[in-house]
Design a protein around this motif. Structure first.
Motif, short mmCIF file in Angstrom:
data_model
loop_
_atom_site.label_atom_id
_atom_site.label_comp_id
_atom_site.label_asym_id
_atom_site.label_seq_id
_atom_site.Cartn_x
_atom_site.Cartn_y
_atom_site.Cartn_z
N PRO A 1 5.94 -2.50 7.94
CA PRO A 1 6.13 -1.20 7.26
C PRO A 1 7.53 -1.06 6.66
CG PRO A 1 5.44 -0.94 9.58
CD PRO A 1 5.87 -2.35 9.40
N GLU B 1 1.13 5.58 -1.28
CA GLU B 1 0.47 6.82 -0.85
C GLU B 1 -0.68 7.21 -1.78
OE1 GLU B 1 3.31 9.95 -0.23
OE2 GLU B 1 1.86 11.50 -0.74
N ALA C 1 0.79 5.45 4.53
CA ALA C 1 0.22 4.11 4.71
C ALA C 1 0.48 3.60 6.13
CB ALA C 1 0.80 3.16 3.67
N PRO D 1 2.91 -1.56 4.33
CA PRO D 1 2.65 -0.14 4.11
C PRO D 1 3.96 0.53 3.68
CG PRO D 1 2.09 -0.83 6.39
CD PRO D 1 2.94 -1.90 5.77
N ILE E 1 0.85 -1.19 0.00
CA ILE E 1 0.00 0.00 0.00
C ILE E 1 0.88 1.24 0.00
CG2 ILE E 1 -1.85 1.23 1.19
CD1 ILE E 1 -2.67 -1.48 2.40
N LYS F 1 -2.17 4.37 8.79
CA LYS F 1 -3.43 3.63 8.86
C LYS F 1 -3.42 2.67 10.06
CE LYS F 1 -6.48 0.57 6.22
NZ LYS F 1 -7.72 1.28 6.60
N MET G 1 -3.21 4.40 -0.68
CA MET G 1 -4.17 4.92 0.31
C MET G 1 -5.32 5.65 -0.38
SD MET G 1 -3.23 4.08 3.35
CE MET G 1 -3.91 5.25 4.52
#
Ligand code: URA
Ligand code: SF4
Length: 172
Positions: free
Chosen positions: A147, A38, A120, A115, A36, A123, A78
């Motif tokens: 991440p 931006e 991300a 992310p 995921i 979140k 996102m």
């Protein structure tokens, strides 16, 4: 496909007015691994596909380093429409678009989510910074959240580049 269709016609936030294409996401809809980012940039907006510019080329090379192709994972953002001049997405845009992302996660049901970058990251971990929590796997609702730095950040910074390369190997 129904959700993609809905997103393609979406006008839930102001970003609809300036987009060329909605960038819903691409890849394997049964993927174990989901990325995921931006928001779409210029090239993504033109083509309707995520991560097709310079950051996307780096992401592909990083995927290849752990034996994966972009077709084997699912890649999205996102927000699904490009913010004008690539500005940061506003919180209201991220929340307006959140239902699409939540549904994508529910439908694809990946084992691990990566992310990319701070938007991300926020979140799951809104009060943490990417530099501190990158490459630390944590379980959230039975999924691993892992991440990483955003590949665009690594493009022009050799130190980050080395870090993201090592972090990817750990992800693999
Ligand atoms: N950067 C992102 O965050 N997403 C894209 O799709 C491309 C670049
Ligand atoms: Fe709809 Fe998301 Fe595009 Fe906003 S960014 S118009 S919520 S699809």
């Amino acid at each position: 496909n129904q959700l993609r269709q809905e997103a393609n016609e979406c006008k839930k936030c102001e970003l609809h007015a300036t987009r060329t294409n909605v960038v819903f996401g691409t890849g394997n809809e049964n993927a174990d691994l989901m990325f995921i980012g931006e928001a779409p940039g210029y090239n993504e907006d033109q083509q309707g596909r995520p991560f097709v510019g310079a950051a996307g080329k780096l992401l592909e090379r990083l995927l290849a380093s752990i034996g994966l192709s972009r077709e084997s994972v699912f890649i999205t953002n996102m927000v699904k429409c490009r913010p004008p001049n690539n500005r940061d997405p506003f919180p209201v845009e991220i929340s307006s678009c959140g239902r699409y992302l939540d549904e994508q996660i529910r439908l694809i049901n990946p084992k691990m989510i990566i992310p990319l970058g701070r938007h991300a990251l926020s979140k799951w971990f809104p009060n943490e910074t990417i530099g501190k929590v990158r490459a630390r796997p944590r379980y959230v609702e039975n999924r691993i959240i892992f991440p990483l730095y955003h590949p665009a950040a690594a493009l022009h910074n050799p130190n980050l580049r080395q870090t993201i390369e090592q972090d990817f190997l750990k992800a693999g």
